[in-house]
Design a protein around this motif. Structure first.
Motif, PDB file in Angstrom:
ATOM      1  N   GLN A   1       3.793  10.414  -6.787  1.00 47.45           N
ATOM      2  CA  GLN A   1       4.803  10.787  -7.784  1.00 47.45           C
ATOM      3  C   GLN A   1       4.141  11.156  -9.109  1.00 47.45           C
ATOM      4  O   GLN A   1       4.497  12.167  -9.729  1.00 47.45           O
ATOM      5  CB  GLN A   1       5.791   9.646  -8.001  1.00 47.45           C
ATOM      6  CG  GLN A   1       6.848   9.970  -9.042  1.00 47.45           C
ATOM      7  CD  GLN A   1       7.824   8.825  -9.263  1.00 47.45           C
ATOM      8  OE1 GLN A   1       7.872   7.885  -8.492  1.00 47.45           O
ATOM      9  NE2 GLN A   1       8.591   8.912 -10.324  1.00 47.45           N
ATOM     10  N   LEU A   2       3.181  10.356  -9.555  1.00 44.64           N
ATOM     11  CA  LEU A   2       2.487  10.664 -10.803  1.00 44.64           C
ATOM     12  C   LEU A   2       1.729  11.984 -10.706  1.00 44.64           C
ATOM     13  O   LEU A   2       1.754  12.790 -11.635  1.00 44.64           O
ATOM     14  CB  LEU A   2       1.532   9.525 -11.167  1.00 44.64           C
ATOM     15  CG  LEU A   2       2.196   8.243 -11.672  1.00 44.64           C
ATOM     16  CD1 LEU A   2       1.182   7.111 -11.735  1.00 44.64           C
ATOM     17  CD2 LEU A   2       2.835   8.474 -13.031  1.00 44.64           C
TER      18      LEU A   2
ATOM     19  N   ARG B   1      -5.256   3.589 -13.632  1.00 41.27           N
ATOM     20  CA  ARG B   1      -5.145   2.121 -13.584  1.00 41.27           C
ATOM     21  C   ARG B   1      -4.580   1.614 -12.275  1.00 41.27           C
ATOM     22  O   ARG B   1      -4.600   0.409 -12.013  1.00 41.27           O
ATOM     23  CB  ARG B   1      -4.272   1.633 -14.740  1.00 41.27           C
ATOM     24  CG  ARG B   1      -4.913   1.915 -16.102  1.00 41.27           C
ATOM     25  CD  ARG B   1      -4.060   1.459 -17.232  1.00 41.27           C
ATOM     26  NE  ARG B   1      -3.900   0.002 -17.173  1.00 41.27           N
ATOM     27  CZ  ARG B   1      -2.940  -0.647 -17.802  1.00 41.27           C
ATOM     28  NH1 ARG B   1      -2.061  -0.003 -18.536  1.00 41.27           N
ATOM     29  NH2 ARG B   1      -2.865  -1.959 -17.711  1.00 41.27           N
ATOM     30  N   ILE B   2      -4.080   2.521 -11.451  1.00 41.22           N
ATOM     31  CA  ILE B   2      -3.484   2.113 -10.178  1.00 41.22           C
ATOM     32  C   ILE B   2      -4.571   2.067  -9.116  1.00 41.22           C
ATOM     33  O   ILE B   2      -5.343   3.024  -8.976  1.00 41.22           O
ATOM     34  CB  ILE B   2      -2.373   3.121  -9.755  1.00 41.22           C
ATOM     35  CG1 ILE B   2      -1.251   3.102 -10.775  1.00 41.22           C
ATOM     36  CG2 ILE B   2      -1.849   2.772  -8.358  1.00 41.22           C
ATOM     37  CD1 ILE B   2      -0.204   4.155 -10.528  1.00 41.22           C
ATOM     38  N   PRO B   3      -4.647   1.001  -8.358  1.00 42.10           N
ATOM     39  CA  PRO B   3      -5.679   0.919  -7.316  1.00 42.10           C
ATOM     40  C   PRO B   3      -5.525   2.019  -6.265  1.00 42.10           C
ATOM     41  O   PRO B   3      -4.422   2.465  -5.980  1.00 42.10           O
ATOM     42  CB  PRO B   3      -5.469  -0.464  -6.679  1.00 42.10           C
ATOM     43  CG  PRO B   3      -4.171  -0.968  -7.185  1.00 42.10           C
ATOM     44  CD  PRO B   3      -3.766  -0.145  -8.369  1.00 42.10           C
ATOM     45  N   ARG B   4      -6.646   2.436  -5.743  1.00 38.81           N
ATOM     46  CA  ARG B   4      -6.623   3.471  -4.698  1.00 38.81           C
ATOM     47  C   ARG B   4      -6.421   2.865  -3.341  1.00 38.81           C
ATOM     48  O   ARG B   4      -6.714   1.820  -3.000  1.00 38.81           O
ATOM     49  CB  ARG B   4      -7.935   4.258  -4.697  1.00 38.81           C
ATOM     50  CG  ARG B   4      -8.079   5.047  -5.971  1.00 38.81           C
ATOM     51  CD  ARG B   4      -9.280   5.953  -5.876  1.00 38.81           C
ATOM     52  NE  ARG B   4      -9.376   6.735  -7.075  1.00 38.81           N
ATOM     53  CZ  ARG B   4      -8.952   7.982  -7.167  1.00 38.81           C
ATOM     54  NH1 ARG B   4      -8.416   8.568  -6.148  1.00 38.81           N
ATOM     55  NH2 ARG B   4      -9.066   8.634  -8.293  1.00 38.81           N
TER      56      ARG B   4
ATOM     57  N   ASP C   1       0.833  -1.204   0.000  1.00 37.27           N
ATOM     58  CA  ASP C   1       0.000   0.000   0.000  1.00 37.27           C
ATOM     59  C   ASP C   1       0.866   1.251   0.000  1.00 37.27           C
ATOM     60  O   ASP C   1       0.536   2.242  -0.652  1.00 37.27           O
ATOM     61  CB  ASP C   1      -0.934   0.011   1.214  1.00 37.27           C
ATOM     62  CG  ASP C   1      -2.053  -1.018   1.090  1.00 37.27           C
ATOM     63  OD1 ASP C   1      -2.313  -1.502  -0.037  1.00 37.27           O
ATOM     64  OD2 ASP C   1      -2.684  -1.332   2.118  1.00 37.27           O
ATOM     65  N   GLY C   2       1.971   1.210   0.721  1.00 41.26           N
ATOM     66  CA  GLY C   2       2.888   2.350   0.764  1.00 41.26           C
ATOM     67  C   GLY C   2       3.513   2.631  -0.586  1.00 41.26           C
ATOM     68  O   GLY C   2       3.648   3.787  -0.987  1.00 41.26           O
ATOM     69  N   ASP C   3       3.890   1.562  -1.302  1.00 43.17           N
ATOM     70  CA  ASP C   3       4.467   1.725  -2.645  1.00 43.17           C
ATOM     71  C   ASP C   3       3.444   2.307  -3.613  1.00 43.17           C
ATOM     72  O   ASP C   3       3.771   3.179  -4.418  1.00 43.17           O
ATOM     73  CB  ASP C   3       4.966   0.383  -3.187  1.00 43.17           C
ATOM     74  CG  ASP C   3       6.198  -0.133  -2.472  1.00 43.17           C
ATOM     75  OD1 ASP C   3       6.919   0.678  -1.852  1.00 43.17           O
ATOM     76  OD2 ASP C   3       6.438  -1.354  -2.529  1.00 43.17           O
ATOM     77  N   ILE C   4       2.213   1.827  -3.517  1.00 36.00           N
ATOM     78  CA  ILE C   4       1.150   2.334  -4.387  1.00 36.00           C
ATOM     79  C   ILE C   4       0.891   3.799  -4.087  1.00 36.00           C
ATOM     80  O   ILE C   4       0.779   4.623  -5.006  1.00 36.00           O
ATOM     81  CB  ILE C   4      -0.137   1.496  -4.219  1.00 36.00           C
ATOM     82  CG1 ILE C   4       0.085   0.093  -4.788  1.00 36.00           C
ATOM     83  CG2 ILE C   4      -1.330   2.181  -4.888  1.00 36.00           C
ATOM     84  CD1 ILE C   4      -1.039  -0.882  -4.498  1.00 36.00           C
TER      85      ILE C   4
END
Length: 68
Positions: free
Chosen positions: A22-23, A65-68, A13-16
């Motif tokens: 960053q994005l 596309r990245i999960p929240r 979760d931290g990486d996401i």
């Protein structure tokens, strides 16, 4: 007809959260760069403007596309 292969990566979760931040920061920076181009007294560089638009679009697509 075969389906395209998709790779799934297990991220914490931290990486996401870090990737999303960053994005979002990159999108904000790119938008500011485009705004500065419009505010500048010089002629607009249409190819650079298009490049910024494409970079913003691709980051938004990835962000979606990245999960929240």
């Amino acid at each position: 007809m075969s389906q395209p292969a998709t790779a799934h990566v297990n991220l914490s979760d931290g990486d996401i959260r870090q990737l999303r931040q960053q994005l979002q920061a990159e999108i904000t920076w790119l938008q500011r760069q485009m705004e500065e181009m419009f505010d500048a007294d010089s002629e607009l560089d249409l190819s650079l403007q298009q490049t910024y638009k494409e970079m913003i679009f691709s980051r938004r697509a990835l962000l979606g596309r990245i999960p929240r």
